[in-house]
Design an enzyme around this catalytic site. Structure first.
Site, PDB file in Angstrom:
ATOM      1  N   HIS A  24      21.062  19.563  24.808  1.00 44.02           N
ATOM      2  CA  HIS A  24      20.162  18.353  25.350  1.00 44.02           C
ATOM      3  C   HIS A  24      20.939  17.393  25.460  1.00 44.02           C
ATOM      4  O   HIS A  24      22.179  17.514  24.702  1.00 44.02           O
ATOM      5  CB  HIS A  24      18.488  18.130  24.301  1.00 44.02           C
ATOM      6  CG  HIS A  24      19.028  17.399  23.165  1.00 44.02           C
ATOM      7  ND1 HIS A  24      19.879  16.614  22.908  1.00 44.02           N
ATOM      8  CD2 HIS A  24      18.738  19.081  21.778  1.00 44.02           C
ATOM      9  CE1 HIS A  24      19.385  16.664  21.110  1.00 44.02           C
ATOM     10  NE2 HIS A  24      19.431  18.235  20.712  1.00 44.02           N
ATOM     11  N   SER A  77      21.040  21.055  18.908  1.00 41.75           N
ATOM     12  CA  SER A  77      21.410  19.961  19.354  1.00 41.75           C
ATOM     13  C   SER A  77      23.843  19.922  18.995  1.00 41.75           C
ATOM     14  O   SER A  77      23.887  21.050  19.557  1.00 41.75           O
ATOM     15  CB  SER A  77      20.746  18.423  18.375  1.00 41.75           C
ATOM     16  OG  SER A  77      21.828  17.695  18.722  1.00 41.75           O
TER      17      SER A  77
END
Length: 239
Positions: A138, A115
């Site tokens: 993501h 992330s």
């Protein structure tokens, strides 16, 4: 007396590691003055994470980075990462701080850099990942109630573009390819995005090289020596 001083120094080092996740490698520990920093667990932002959760506090790390920039004895910084992500704004603040340092920096992904850990990994001058290390890219997520759905979506989209733009400008992957990986719906169960292991992260151009701690130190020493040569050359021609 000498023995007591050595023990005191060790105690101070242990406390520094425990509280700040950092350690200065000098005074015989290294041929160059190197600041070792760790970014582990969750990146803590303005809200405190659970007491049982390992966390990196950005209010601890930012002053440490500023100190390293001004410290004449610090010639380079090695950053060890093993994080699942966390607060986006705090993560980007740390990444921007690392990227703006004049001292040579090398990052090493151990375990994972997921992330918001992505910008942190690429913010250094050169990045490594161990063969079993992973990165997950993501879309930006948000928790809580949305008052204005369209406006909230646009804000998340802008934040996502900031993250993708930062990674693309500090690595070899294009922003277009990175967004493709972020929005892949075929790889992750119950989620959108892509999990990249060591070699894959290098092939995609996010990370520079697969390697471990010895390779990371070797590269950092090379960058420090190169910076020394450049400074000496500039001083010679400016006489």
């Amino acid at each position: 007396m000498e023995k007591d001083r050595t023990q005191n120094e060790r105690n101070e080092e242990n406390e520094e590691i425990k509280e700040m996740g950092s350690l200065k490698l000098e005074n015989g520990h290294s041929k160059h003055g190197i600041q070792l920093l760790t970014i582990i667990g969750e990146i803590e932002g303005h809200e405190t994470v659970s007491g049982n959760t390992k966390a990196t506090k950005y209010e601890h790390l930012l002053p440490r980075l500023a100190e390293a920039e001004e410290d004449e004895n610090t010639e380079g910084i090695l950053i060890l990462l093993n994080t699942l992500g966390g607060d986006v704004e705090a993560g980007l603040a740390i990444a921007e701080m690392i990227a703006s340092l004049s001292k040579p920096t090398v990052s090493l992904v151990l375990g994972g850099s997921h992330s918001i850990g992505g910008p942190l990994a690429v913010s250094a001058d050169y990045s490594f990942i161990v063969p079993t290390g992973t990165m997950i890219v993501h879309p930006v997520r948000s928790n809580g109630m949305f008052i204005g759905v369209i406006q909230s979506y646009r804000n998340m989209e802008k934040t996502q573009d900031r993250i993708a733009g930062f990674i693309a400008s500090h690595s070899r992957i294009t922003q277009k390819r990175l967004l493709e990986l972020m929005l892949d719906s075929t790889q992750l169960v119950k989620d959108v995005g892509t999990l990249l292991e060591g070699e894959e992260a290098v092939r995609e151009g996010i990370i520079d090289e697969v390697g471990g701690i010895s390779q990371a130190f070797r590269k950092l020493h090379e960058l420090i020596d190169e910076r020394r040569r450049t400074r000496h050359r500039d001083e010679y021609y400016n006489r």
